[in-house]
Structures are given as C-alpha cells and as structure tokens.
Write an enzyme that holds these catalytic residues in place. Structure first.
Site, PDB file in Angstrom:
ATOM      1  N   TYR A  90      -1.867  -2.407 -11.637  1.00 29.34           N
ATOM      2  CA  TYR A  90      -3.318  -2.618 -11.799  1.00 29.34           C
ATOM      3  C   TYR A  90      -3.806  -2.101 -13.159  1.00 29.34           C
ATOM      4  O   TYR A  90      -4.932  -1.636 -13.295  1.00 29.34           O
ATOM      5  CB  TYR A  90      -4.100  -2.006 -10.620  1.00 29.34           C
ATOM      6  CG  TYR A  90      -3.532  -2.479  -9.305  1.00 29.34           C
ATOM      7  CD1 TYR A  90      -3.779  -3.775  -8.857  1.00 29.34           C
ATOM      8  CD2 TYR A  90      -2.691  -1.673  -8.547  1.00 29.34           C
ATOM      9  CE1 TYR A  90      -3.209  -4.242  -7.687  1.00 29.34           C
ATOM     10  CE2 TYR A  90      -2.107  -2.134  -7.375  1.00 29.34           C
ATOM     11  CZ  TYR A  90      -2.372  -3.419  -6.946  1.00 29.34           C
ATOM     12  OH  TYR A  90      -1.796  -3.882  -5.798  1.00 29.34           O
ATOM     13  N   TYR A 144     -12.357   2.576  -9.894  1.00 28.80           N
ATOM     14  CA  TYR A 144     -12.027   3.323  -8.672  1.00 28.80           C
ATOM     15  C   TYR A 144     -12.239   4.820  -8.812  1.00 28.80           C
ATOM     16  O   TYR A 144     -11.976   5.559  -7.869  1.00 28.80           O
ATOM     17  CB  TYR A 144     -10.542   3.114  -8.306  1.00 28.80           C
ATOM     18  CG  TYR A 144     -10.097   1.681  -8.170  1.00 28.80           C
ATOM     19  CD1 TYR A 144     -10.672   0.840  -7.207  1.00 28.80           C
ATOM     20  CD2 TYR A 144      -9.091   1.167  -8.965  1.00 28.80           C
ATOM     21  CE1 TYR A 144     -10.246  -0.477  -7.066  1.00 28.80           C
ATOM     22  CE2 TYR A 144      -8.661  -0.151  -8.830  1.00 28.80           C
ATOM     23  CZ  TYR A 144      -9.240  -0.959  -7.885  1.00 28.80           C
ATOM     24  OH  TYR A 144      -8.818  -2.245  -7.752  1.00 28.80           O
ATOM     25  N   GLU A 156       5.333  -5.753   1.429  1.00 31.65           N
ATOM     26  CA  GLU A 156       4.724  -6.262   0.196  1.00 31.65           C
ATOM     27  C   GLU A 156       4.333  -5.120  -0.744  1.00 31.65           C
ATOM     28  O   GLU A 156       3.159  -4.934  -1.055  1.00 31.65           O
ATOM     29  CB  GLU A 156       3.457  -7.067   0.536  1.00 31.65           C
ATOM     30  CG  GLU A 156       3.690  -8.253   1.431  1.00 31.65           C
ATOM     31  CD  GLU A 156       2.394  -8.931   1.851  1.00 31.65           C
ATOM     32  OE1 GLU A 156       2.434 -10.133   2.145  1.00 31.65           O
ATOM     33  OE2 GLU A 156       1.336  -8.263   1.895  1.00 31.65           O
ATOM     34  N   PRO A 157       5.291  -4.340  -1.228  1.00 32.81           N
ATOM     35  CA  PRO A 157       4.929  -3.241  -2.124  1.00 32.81           C
ATOM     36  C   PRO A 157       4.508  -3.747  -3.498  1.00 32.81           C
ATOM     37  O   PRO A 157       5.108  -4.679  -4.025  1.00 32.81           O
ATOM     38  CB  PRO A 157       6.248  -2.452  -2.234  1.00 32.81           C
ATOM     39  CG  PRO A 157       7.306  -3.479  -2.013  1.00 32.81           C
ATOM     40  CD  PRO A 157       6.743  -4.473  -1.038  1.00 32.81           C
ATOM     41  N   GLY A 158       3.470  -3.164  -4.033  1.00 35.02           N
ATOM     42  CA  GLY A 158       3.077  -3.444  -5.411  1.00 35.02           C
ATOM     43  C   GLY A 158       3.231  -2.172  -6.207  1.00 35.02           C
ATOM     44  O   GLY A 158       4.225  -1.950  -6.907  1.00 35.02           O
ATOM     45  N   ARG A 159       2.256  -1.255  -6.035  1.00 32.36           N
ATOM     46  CA  ARG A 159       2.240  -0.037  -6.857  1.00 32.36           C
ATOM     47  C   ARG A 159       3.475   0.827  -6.658  1.00 32.36           C
ATOM     48  O   ARG A 159       3.885   1.522  -7.592  1.00 32.36           O
ATOM     49  CB  ARG A 159       0.964   0.757  -6.598  1.00 32.36           C
ATOM     50  CG  ARG A 159       0.934   1.516  -5.294  1.00 32.36           C
ATOM     51  CD  ARG A 159      -0.422   2.129  -5.023  1.00 32.36           C
ATOM     52  NE  ARG A 159      -1.446   1.108  -4.872  1.00 32.36           N
ATOM     53  CZ  ARG A 159      -2.655   1.158  -5.434  1.00 32.36           C
ATOM     54  NH1 ARG A 159      -2.994   2.186  -6.190  1.00 32.36           N
ATOM     55  NH2 ARG A 159      -3.524   0.205  -5.219  1.00 32.36           N
ATOM     56  N   CYS A 188     -18.850  -0.367 -25.054  1.00 32.90           N
ATOM     57  CA  CYS A 188     -20.257   0.035 -24.962  1.00 32.90           C
ATOM     58  C   CYS A 188     -20.718   0.056 -23.518  1.00 32.90           C
ATOM     59  O   CYS A 188     -21.492  -0.803 -23.075  1.00 32.90           O
ATOM     60  CB  CYS A 188     -21.100  -0.883 -25.830  1.00 32.90           C
ATOM     61  SG  CYS A 188     -20.556  -0.805 -27.547  1.00 32.90           S
ATOM     62  N   GLY A 221       0.796  -1.218   0.000  1.00 31.38           N
ATOM     63  CA  GLY A 221       0.000   0.000   0.000  1.00 31.38           C
ATOM     64  C   GLY A 221       0.832   1.274   0.000  1.00 31.38           C
ATOM     65  O   GLY A 221       0.269   2.365   0.112  1.00 31.38           O
ATOM     66  N   ARG A 229      -8.903   1.125 -13.995  1.00 27.69           N
ATOM     67  CA  ARG A 229      -8.880   1.934 -12.771  1.00 27.69           C
ATOM     68  C   ARG A 229      -9.807   3.154 -12.796  1.00 27.69           C
ATOM     69  O   ARG A 229     -10.483   3.410 -11.795  1.00 27.69           O
ATOM     70  CB  ARG A 229      -7.440   2.360 -12.427  1.00 27.69           C
ATOM     71  CG  ARG A 229      -6.512   1.163 -12.150  1.00 27.69           C
ATOM     72  CD  ARG A 229      -5.147   1.581 -11.651  1.00 27.69           C
ATOM     73  NE  ARG A 229      -5.185   2.068 -10.289  1.00 27.69           N
ATOM     74  CZ  ARG A 229      -5.109   3.321  -9.924  1.00 27.69           C
ATOM     75  NH1 ARG A 229      -4.938   4.268 -10.820  1.00 27.69           N
ATOM     76  NH2 ARG A 229      -5.197   3.664  -8.661  1.00 27.69           N
TER      77      ARG A 229
HETATM   78  C1  LIG Z   1      -2.667  -5.945  -3.219  1.00 23.28           C
HETATM   79  C2  LIG Z   1      -1.832  -6.342  -2.061  1.00 23.28           C
HETATM   80  C3  LIG Z   1      -0.589  -5.730  -1.829  1.00 23.28           C
HETATM   81  C4  LIG Z   1      -0.051  -4.598  -2.681  1.00 23.28           C
HETATM   82  O1  LIG Z   1      -0.767  -3.403  -2.595  1.00 23.28           O
HETATM   83  P1  LIG Z   1      -0.134  -2.080  -3.285  1.00 23.28           P
HETATM   84  O2  LIG Z   1      -1.100  -1.003  -2.999  1.00 23.28           O
HETATM   85  O3  LIG Z   1      -0.011  -2.365  -4.743  1.00 23.28           O
HETATM   86  O4  LIG Z   1       1.198  -1.877  -2.660  1.00 23.28           O
HETATM   87  C5  LIG Z   1       0.170  -6.184  -0.773  1.00 23.28           C
HETATM   88  N1  LIG Z   1      -0.262  -7.189   0.037  1.00 23.28           N
HETATM   89  C6  LIG Z   1      -1.459  -7.794  -0.161  1.00 23.28           C
HETATM   90  C7  LIG Z   1      -1.874  -8.883   0.753  1.00 23.28           C
HETATM   91  C8  LIG Z   1      -2.273  -7.390  -1.200  1.00 23.28           C
HETATM   92  O5  LIG Z   1      -3.467  -7.972  -1.381  1.00 23.28           O
END
Ligand SMILES: *Cc1c(COP(=O)(O)O)cnc(C)c1O
Length: 435
Positions: free
Chosen positions: A388, A320, A277-280, A359, A239, A316
């Site tokens: 995403y 969102y 656990e970084p994603g974005r 559509c 997050g 997105r």
């Molecule tokens: C989606 C998710 C993340 C990553 O979230 P970001 O906002 O992309 O950093 C990390 N941990 C878990 C368990 C998730 O479901």
C-alpha cells in the site's frame, strides 16, 4: 524477517547500499528486496502447511509486474480486485486458474474478461453481481466458478475502522443469513456456486477473529451440504499482519497459522481446497521508501524536515494515521538489522516533524519524532512500506510517481521508470487543440 540491515553505518538492501541506490536512481524511490519476498512466501507456506493452501497474493498491496512475476515463480496465485489487476496478473505470467477475483463493483466488461481467460473463481459480493456473472457466462457459453463473499458480521477490535471489512456496517460481502438460498442446486444455470470467501480486514492481529469467521463458514457449509449444495473451496482472505514498529515481533505468522489451521482442519479433511489471500504479509516488510531531505526549517516549537516524498508517494500516514519507522541511511556506528538500529535512544537525537512537500496540512509522516540531526541532502529510509505504498501513490500536485527498483543479492533492476511531467501532461495535450 527481511534483508535490510546496517553494515558499518550504511543501510544495505541485501548486498547493495541504499545510498548508492538513491544516487543512481534519484529519490523518492521504492526499493524491494527479492529475497525478502521469497522468504515471506516460504514462511506463509510453512505456517499454513497443515491445510496446504493456494496462496493468492493480493495484487492491490503492491502490483508491480516484476514483483508479481517473482511471486508467480514462487508458486503464488493472485487475488485481484479489478479488470486492471487481472491484466497485471496475466501480464506477469500468472496462470488464469490460480486467479481469484473479488471487489464490490465488478463491471460487465471485467466479468467477461475474467470468464474468457478462465480464472479460478469469482468472489461474488452480492446477489446482483451473481446474477450478472450468471447472465454473462450464459452469453459466452461458459461456466463460472463462484465463491460467495460472506459478510459474517465479525470484526476485529484492533483492526482500524477504515480497513475492517467483516462487520455488518461495511459494504462488503453478502449478509450471512442471505447466503444459504444462493447455494441451492439449479438456482443459476451458468454459475457454479461452489465456494465460500471471507476477508475480515487488514491487518487482523488476532487469530481469534479468523477463528470466529471460520466457525460461521463451517456452519454455512454444513447447511449448504444438508440441502444438497456443493462447496469445494474455502477462502479465508488476507489481513495477516506485517511488522511496522521496531518493537514488533517479526511476523508472528507461525502462531497465527497454527490456530487458523486447527480451525480449518475439519473443512480440509472433508476435501475442501483452502485459499488464503495475503498482501501485506508478503510485501510490506519487503519494501522501503528512500527520500531526501529538501530543507530543515524551524517551526514554532521544533524543527521540521521537509522531504521530497509526501502523501502523494506514501499515503498511509495521512490516510490511516499509520506509523512507519524512519531513519537515515547513513548512521555512523549503526550495525545490524534496522529494527535494532533505527530509533535508538542512545544517540544525540533531535525531535523533529517529518513532512512532505504537498500543500496539505495532513502531508506529514511523523510528528515530534526523535531522529539524528538532519541536514539538506540526507537520505532517509521509510521502512515497511512495500504494501500500500506505490500502489496507492498519486500524481497530486503534478508530481510524477517515483521509480521502483528490485534488489536481488548484488543485482539491481529498475522495475518501474520514474514518471516524468511529460507523462502526466500527455493525456491532456490533445485537449488543447482548437481552443
Ligand atoms: C486487500 C485485500 C486482501 C489483502 O489484505 P492484506 O491486509 O494486505 O493482507 C485480501 N483479500 C481481499 C479481498 C482484499 O480486498
């Protein structure tokens, strides 16, 4: 921090012009910058250096095999939320003992696969799942390492409802008061319940939310250890924000990291391994979407630019209400970082809606957006959609998903072929037989 910039009026991805990529590979097209991905991992490592975390990249944010392979080479582990993502991570070369597995609906099949490969740990989301993991580990004659994903009832006020995951009204995790007994030594025969996991939402702009979550984790760890339990891993989830607007400060990671690390110092000093656990924060600003203008039509009130990319390509905005900067890849006179160029107010701008071909009324990227005058065939960049973006793309309206390319300096590699209609039909053709 990224490598998308205008050189003499032409947007470049590292050293390659975006327009040349659109010509060579067609649009819509997802483009990733390898150096930006590397820089983001380095920035995270630096921001969290005091607790030396294992960085488990969130595969669901952008799971292309080549993206994962690059991140594995940067020393990342992987955070997966399904058996499919687990197979992706393994295919990209991730070591099993760097993989953590979250998700509220793990199937028996997926749990078995994870145990057979020997992943680092499960992030269990319920008592029922924990019992299932314990039973399957028993059948396989293995031990399962398990962190409990706690629902601490902590929610960030600025995190959108659709992506807030730490509050008591969400489906995620085990309510905090239910967790303690699950750590009791001997309660499970084949599962070692040895970690705590929280993931409070995406994105979480405020470090105070992490601090609140970590405080609850510290309390729980103290209680578990007082009762003879053992916790060796603390996973604070993801997050960490990306930067979506031109006026954002680029990745305020250093500050966030400092505050979070200060709160984690006690746990770290007591020998707990820290996982993030970084994603974005890694993928969002490392990717953009190139799309072409099919038509500029005149609506009741203003022009509407119809692109060849829509909610099927980038969900997105529709899902969102997310805002992405959109700007032509060719803008005479534009020089420098896209953030300082895109959405300039000094040009002769026209207010238009930017929409997709699908559509659905909601298939709109931007309403009443001031943009340089657009014409058919213009190529636009939609920024900050490495996360995403492709991972949520669909084939709605029987439009195949786009190609993906990776740029590394002057090198360009197609890392996913564009889906053809034949690809889409191939799963259905057999069903026609005999009718
Ligand atoms: C989606 C998710 C993340 C990553 O979230 P970001 O906002 O992309 O950093 C990390 N941990 C878990 C368990 C998730 O479901």
């Amino acid at each position: 921090m990224d490598h998308f910039s205008y050189i003499d009026g032409a947007l470049h991805v590292e050293a390659v012009s975006a327009h040349s990529l659109a010509q060579r590979f067609g649009t819509p097209l997802y483009v990733y910058s390898a150096q930006t991905l590397r820089d983001h991992v380095a920035a995270l490592r630096q921001a969290f250096a005091p607790v030396a975390p294992l960085i488990c990249y969130s595969v669901k944010s952008c799971g292309n095999l080549s993206v994962l392979q690059l991140l594995v080479r940067q020393g990342c582990g992987m955070d997966v939320v399904s058996g499919g993502e687990l197979q992706r991570a393994l295919a990209a070369g991730a070591a099993p003992d760097t993989i953590v597995f979250a998700g509220v609906g793990k199937s028996a099949h997926d749990i078995r696969m994870a145990l057979e490969h020997g992943i680092l740990m499960f992030n269990a989301e319920s008592e029922a799942e924990l019992a299932r993991i314990d039973a399957i580990a028993g059948q396989l004659g293995k031990r399962a390492r398990v962190a409990l994903r706690i629902n601490p009832d902590v929610a960030d006020a600025a995190t959108p409802d659709k992506t807030a995951t730490g509050g008591r009204h969400t489906k995620f995790g085990i309510p905090l008061p239910r967790a303690l007994p699950l750590y009791r030594p001997g309660r499970y025969s084949h599962a070692d319940v040895c970690g705590v996991h929280i993931h409070l939402g995406s994105p979480i702009p405020d470090a105070a939310t992490y601090v609140a979550g970590i405080r609850r984790v510290e309390q729980l760890v103290g209680q578990v250890e007082a009762e003879g339990g053992r916790i060796d891993t603390v996973n604070i989830g993801g997050g960490f924000p990306a930067s979506y607007a031109t006026d954002d400060a680029p990745l305020p990671l250093a500050d966030t990291g400092r505050v979070i690390c200060a709160q984690l110092a006690g746990l770290h000093a007591r020998g707990k391994r820290i996982v993030i656990e970084p994603g974005r924060a890694i993928s969002a600003n490392a990717g953009l979407l190139l799309a072409s203008v099919e038509y500029v039509k005149q609506g009741w009130d203003r022009g509407i630019a119809i692109l060849d990319a829509g909610m099927n390509t980038l969900l997105r905005p529709a899902m969102y209400g997310a805002r992405h900067v959109i700007w032509p890849v060719a803008d005479a006179g534009a020089r420098g970082a896209w953030r300082t160029v895109a959405e300039r107010r000094d040009a002769a701008l026209q207010v238009v809606d930017v929409a997709g071909p699908i559509c659905e009324t909601g298939d709109v990227f931007a309403l009443a957006r001031p943009l340089p005058p657009l014409t058919e065939g213009d190529v636009l960049a939609v920024f900050s959609c490495g996360a995403y973006g492709m991972s949520m793309a669909s084939q709605y309206n029987s439009r195949g998903r786009p190609a993906e390319v990776m740029v590394d300096g002057l090198q360009v590699r197609e890392i996913r072929a564009r889906e053809t209609v034949a690809d889409l039909l191939s799963h259905e053709i057999a069903g026609l037989r005999g009718l």
